[in-house]
Design a protein around this motif. Sequence first.
Motif, PDB file in Angstrom:
ATOM      1  N   ALA A 327       1.117  -1.044   0.421  1.00  0.00           N
ATOM      2  CA  ALA A 327      -0.257   0.362  -0.410  1.00  0.00           C
ATOM      3  C   ALA A 327       1.009   0.749   0.108  1.00  0.00           C
ATOM      4  O   ALA A 327       1.070   1.711  -0.307  1.00  0.00           O
ATOM      5  N   ARG A 328       2.107   1.359   1.179  1.00  0.00           N
ATOM      6  CA  ARG A 328       3.161   2.631   0.795  1.00  0.00           C
ATOM      7  C   ARG A 328       3.650   2.675  -0.452  1.00  0.00           C
ATOM      8  O   ARG A 328       3.383   3.626  -1.040  1.00  0.00           O
ATOM      9  N   VAL A 329       4.381   1.129  -1.210  1.00  0.00           N
ATOM     10  CA  VAL A 329       4.775   1.322  -2.248  1.00  0.00           C
ATOM     11  C   VAL A 329       3.700   1.819  -3.531  1.00  0.00           C
ATOM     12  O   VAL A 329       4.250   2.460  -4.232  1.00  0.00           O
ATOM     13  N   GLN A 330       2.601   1.310  -3.203  1.00  0.00           N
ATOM     14  CA  GLN A 330       1.316   2.198  -4.595  1.00  0.00           C
ATOM     15  C   GLN A 330       1.324   3.811  -4.459  1.00  0.00           C
ATOM     16  O   GLN A 330       0.713   3.975  -5.217  1.00  0.00           O
ATOM     17  N   SER A 331       1.096   3.701  -2.877  1.00  0.00           N
ATOM     18  CA  SER A 331       0.690   5.737  -2.355  1.00  0.00           C
ATOM     19  C   SER A 331       1.620   6.346  -3.840  1.00  0.00           C
ATOM     20  O   SER A 331       1.732   7.511  -3.702  1.00  0.00           O
ATOM     21  N   LEU A 332       3.285   6.026  -4.549  1.00  0.00           N
ATOM     22  CA  LEU A 332       3.942   6.396  -4.581  1.00  0.00           C
ATOM     23  C   LEU A 332       4.088   6.710  -6.246  1.00  0.00           C
ATOM     24  O   LEU A 332       4.637   6.573  -6.880  1.00  0.00           O
ATOM     25  N   MET A 333       2.981   5.882  -6.414  1.00  0.00           N
ATOM     26  CA  MET A 333       2.932   5.637  -8.444  1.00  0.00           C
ATOM     27  C   MET A 333       1.689   7.047  -8.748  1.00  0.00           C
ATOM     28  O   MET A 333       1.122   7.464  -8.358  1.00  0.00           O
ATOM     29  N   HIS A 334       1.818   6.730  -9.964  1.00  0.00           N
ATOM     30  CA  HIS A 334       1.221   7.225 -11.049  1.00  0.00           C
ATOM     31  C   HIS A 334      -0.277   6.280 -10.772  1.00  0.00           C
ATOM     32  O   HIS A 334      -0.072   5.210 -10.480  1.00  0.00           O
ATOM     33  N   VAL A 335      -1.597   7.753 -10.727  1.00  0.00           N
ATOM     34  CA  VAL A 335      -2.668   6.258  -9.615  1.00  0.00           C
ATOM     35  C   VAL A 335      -3.518   6.339 -11.565  1.00  0.00           C
ATOM     36  O   VAL A 335      -3.536   5.302 -10.938  1.00  0.00           O
TER      37      VAL A 335
END
Length: 524
Positions: A327-335
């Motif tokens: 979840a933390r990793v995906q919070s750093l991604m382009h939506v």
Amino acid sequence: EHGARGAVEQLRGEFAFVLFDERTQTLVAARDGFGVRPLLLAERPHPGGPEWLLASEAKALFAMGVEPRWNEAALAVACAFQYPPKDATIFEGVRQVQPGEILYLGAGEPPRREWVAARRRPWTGTFDEAARELLATLKDAVRQRLRAEVPIAALLSGGLDSTIVAALAARHFPGLPAYTVSFTAGGDHDEEALAARSAAALGLDHRVVSLDAEALAAALPTAVAHGEGLVINHHSAAKYLLMQRLAADGITVALTGEGADELFFGYAHLRADAGVPGLDQSNAASAGLMLPSDETQGAARVRDLAPIAAALGFVPTWVRAKAELGARVQSLMHVDFRRHLESHRPTERFAASLADTVGADRPTVAAETWTSHALTGYILETLSDRMELAHAVEGRPAFLDGRVAALARSLPTEFKIRGRQEKAVLREAVRGVIPEDVRLREKHPFLAPPAPLHATRLWLELDRPAFQSGGPFDRDRIARRLRSLENADARERAVWMPAVLLALSFAWLHDAYIARPAAAALAR
């Protein structure tokens, strides 16, 4: 004489091999039961039928003409749970020959696969009998791994496992060199003092490799390129620099302690699955990596793990922790890219990768799923073999000896976890063999300490081409997270830095392989 299966069943040690049988015109490839030695397979179209390529590293396959591209489905799983499915890599068209697998490739025939399964015979003796049998089996496993015509050393932390291996080896080689990483930032992550006391007690030639934050930061991109996997800590750089020192000293073989935590339930998350409470307080280094943490503010919502619960009957603690990391990793991604990765259904794919585990109780199931993904795919491969062989050093993990593993897997959970103590039968087996303070010390994972951000060079890494080419990670989101961590406490940094490093390791791999010709990647 014995056929491939019969031969593999009789082999003892760590191996990956490829043989061509001229009589049957069949190529046979096999890998040891834990996957200590890596073996990768790629298929390439050819007018006369598919062409099969095998190598220990993806960079070798790229040099043979495999086009380096991301495997989006596997990358989606790795960004959600840190580890890709156990038969896959994060590179398109490159898959793992799985641990214990025998692969048969014949001209004009589809590949045929079979597995040499681990034997499981329940232990019928007492706890004390098991401890005595374990010590005898470990002694033999270490003795076998001392056979060499080149200089040998032991890797020595302040923990139980490496100390056991070093102690048993020193009985055959008094004054055996023993190498310890010391993190100059100090704190609980630095085990130099404990290791020094053990080395003195055991008569080892103790050699310390001191590493500061700047040295780790400088080495990490190179270590990631060699490791070919996403990383979550500077421990990859520490292992890389440690092996560099061994090679400079002329050491070719290193005895290691990997595998004991998997076989004897040393990790805090396995004790959590056994019902031991309060482990996030006593084992803070595992919080956010192996134990769930409440430090998720600013992250995307943790995903629904119902498919994993359906596949296993419960959700192992380590999987919940990795889902929080994801979840933390995906919070750093382009939506938009995050939504695209979700179209690959990473939770369902990961559940399928976990699902064939057989275990009588929750800690056993959790240990086997961790072994097949974290141990094989990260600890043994990215963090160990590729860091070691980058400097032509051969790591030999005595605990992953087939006979030691068979004995360990025969023992009931209550022999391994007694009250709050992990690895109980192993600790009993080595009573009087190693210093008592180490014998009773709680497990501490090999992690580099969270460094002050000014010493990590991470701001400079945000200018890499991988962040300018429309990839999955959003440079601005990472920058905002780094700014928020500048004044954060140590616990929050420890929880969030793995997500930042995983994103950056994607960029380092992209620039090393995807964005450059294969020949240049191999030269790097």
